[in-house]
Motif scaffolding. Structure first.
Motif, short mmCIF file in Angstrom:
data_model
loop_
_atom_site.label_atom_id
_atom_site.label_comp_id
_atom_site.label_asym_id
_atom_site.label_seq_id
_atom_site.Cartn_x
_atom_site.Cartn_y
_atom_site.Cartn_z
N GLY A 23 1.00 -1.17 -0.16
CA GLY A 23 0.06 -0.14 -0.05
C GLY A 23 1.06 1.41 0.02
N THR A 24 1.95 1.32 0.91
CA THR A 24 2.91 2.42 0.92
C THR A 24 3.49 2.60 -0.32
N ALA A 28 3.39 5.78 -2.68
CA ALA A 28 4.69 6.53 -3.19
C ALA A 28 4.73 6.52 -4.63
N VAL A 31 2.34 8.96 -6.25
CA VAL A 31 2.80 10.35 -5.89
C VAL A 31 3.85 10.86 -6.59
N VAL A 34 2.85 11.76 -9.97
CA VAL A 34 1.97 13.11 -10.28
C VAL A 34 3.39 14.18 -10.01
N GLY A 35 4.10 13.56 -9.07
CA GLY A 35 5.40 14.82 -9.24
C GLY A 35 6.15 14.81 -10.54
N LEU A 36 6.39 13.92 -11.20
CA LEU A 36 6.81 13.93 -12.50
C LEU A 36 6.03 14.70 -13.56
#
Lengths: 225, 291
Positions: A23-24, A28, A31, A34-36
């Motif tokens: 899940g983590t 990660a 996210v 999304v950052g890229l």
């Protein structure tokens, strides 16, 4: 699976741990994605239409998007309603200030109220003399349309519009085949890019336009990285 | 008279905090609008940064953090503005920003109302830590790219700036968030994803102003508070706790919206001071409840 002989409790435990880690890792991973995407969108947002000029004192575009908080205080303190904030959908970073010289040029207030209003120095307060502003540089783009250059008429609209008269734009005499022309000539070292010449050009499509300085030339000083 | 007292709560009792909250959201928006509309410049700017009465600077602390990691410096004005804002939310509850100020809250509350009317199942339930991860990503990506990265897309400032300075295609953001909350995920944006909310949540982690289940013994298990709460997980420890466990809702995700106070027919909840003596009900006159 190889730990088949372990107690049920501890295998439950490790299943739970696996789920937690999965899940983590999933969170990660998404996210990071999304950052890229945001980073590449930000890279795109650095470039904007050439007609969109930053207000006087704007720091280098590379740093501008790190300093400008898109608050619009420069817009509010501009006495001539020159500045506007990019709206969502316009092809520049949403909320950042700009002006279109052909619509409303910069009037070059001596107290530079837009920069004074900036809370983050995205419009730098180190600009104290508006004559040192570098919003862009005027270029005579319509060499084939300008009335003065083509000899249709002796127009001096840009020359008289220029607030740095006789320095940033001069009318240079040229003789050709016995005819006399006065050619509007921009002296880049004096031009602030205010855009008043572009605004006042009498042609339907301005024959003189303010362009970003780094697009025009790299050797005229202020804008070199 | 006293025997029948608990039966009906007045409309005001049932809508008080919601009314106050909406008034606050609209008033703050209004203060930014009376400038451009009526030339009364009490507030200039927007939620990212503003100047009040030509004197007091306010700055969004999350934007200042991103700007600082992007450039390695920040101006005194921005810093003072951020400290003022952060200090306020540290005291009253970080996510008070979400429920009392942020204009997106009106959109997501409308989405929630719609989804309940249409009886849409909860849908996607993101990882509880996802918004924290998103917040970390915003800071990391700002440092990496040298830009204030969340401001490229931040719906909070985008919507508010749009209303104050011109929306453009910003209505697409409004519609997207509304649809996302209606069809994709229950309380999806404000309750699971928004990194701005996560940031303000951290600010309010120790804030003294909290809601407390002061009269939890009066709870009749109707579930109305869980139904209405944008972050229902925060209620359980305070409401279901026994003996010495605190009645205060201490979870940082609580937005101090007060909706639970409004809807509870047993008047279990109240705004309270978190520290010092455990808040209890002042006049426990209720006798009609089973336990």
């Amino acid at each position: 699976m190889s730990n088949g002989n372990k107690l049920p409790r501890s295998s439950e435990h490790s299943a739970e741990r696996r789920r937690f880690i999965a899940g983590t890792a999933q969170a990660a991973g998404s996210v990071s994605l999304v950052g890229l995407l945001l980073a590449s969108y930000g890279e795109q947002a650095r470039t904007h239409p050439v007609a969109a000029l930053r207000p006087p004192g704007a720091i280098d575009e590379q740093d501008f998007l790190g300093a400008c908080v898109r608050c619009g205080l420069c817009v509010r303190d501009c006495p001539f309603d020159t500045l506007r904030l990019a709206r969502f959908g316009e092809s520049m970073a949403t909320g950042t200030p700009y002006f279109i010289a052909r619509d409303v040029p910069c009037e070059m207030c001596t107290d530079i109220p837009c920069a004074a209003a900036c809370p983050t120095d995205a419009l730098s307060k180190s600009l104290t003399d508006i004559g040192d502003a570098d919003m862009g540089v005027a270029v005579v783009t319509g060499t084939d349309t300008c009335y003065s250059i083509t000899g249709v008429a002796h127009c001096t609209a840009c020359y008289f519009a220029c607030p740095i008269k006789n320095e940033a734009i001069t009318m240079e005499m040229k003789q050709e085949n016995g005819k006399v022309f006065f050619v509007p000539t921009v002296h880049r070292e004096h031009c602030t890019g205010c855009g008043k010449c572009e605004k006042d050009c009498i042609l339907p499509e301005a024959a003189i336009k303010v362009l970003p300085r780094d697009l025009v030339s790299h050797d005229s000083g202020a804008h070199i990285d | 008279m006293i025997e029948t007292a608990p039966a009906r709560r007045s409309l005001w009792q049932r809508q008080r905090w919601l009314t106050l909250r909406r008034s606050s959201q609209l008033a703050i928006l209004g203060l930014f609008l009376i400038g451009p509309w009526f030339d009364i410049w009490w507030a200039k700017g927007n939620l990212a940064a503003s100047l009040w009465f030509d004197t007091i600077p306010l700055t969004d602390p999350m934007i200042v953090v991103q700007s600082f990691v992007a450039l390695g410096e920040v101006t005194a004005t921005a810093l003072v503005g951020a400290v003022l804002v952060a200090g306020f939310y540290v005291m009253v509850g970080g996510r008070v920003f979400c429920s009392w100020v942020c204009p997106v809250n009106i959109i997501t509350d409308a989405a929630h109302w719609t989804r309940q009317r249409l009886r849409i199942p909860p849908g996607w339930r993101p990882h509880p830590a996802l918004r924290m991860w998103l917040l970390a990503m915003c800071v990391a990506t700002s440092a990496w790219t040298g830009t204030i990265v969340w401001e490229l897309v931040n719906p909070v400032t985008l919507v508010q700036r749009g209303i104050v300075f011109g929306l453009g295609f910003g209505w697409i953001i409004i519609a997207s968030i509304f649809l996302f909350d209606v069809v994709v995920s229950r309380r999806g944006w404000c309750g699971h994803l928004c990194p701005v909310g996560a940031f303000y949540g951290i600010l309010g982690v120790a804030s003294p102003v909290r809601i407390a289940a002061v009269a939890r013994e009066a709870c009749s298990d109707c579930g109305d508070c869980f139904e209405v709460c944008p972050e229902p997980q925060v209620i359980t420890p305070a409401l279901r706790g026994v003996d010495q466990s605190t009645r205060v809702i201490v979870a940082r995700d609580c937005t101090n919206c007060g909706r639970c106070i409004d809807v509870c027919p047993d008047e279990v909840f109240r705004f309270a001071w978190r520290y010092g003596a455990e808040p209890t009900v002042a006049t426990p006159e209720r006798t009609n409840k089973p336990s």
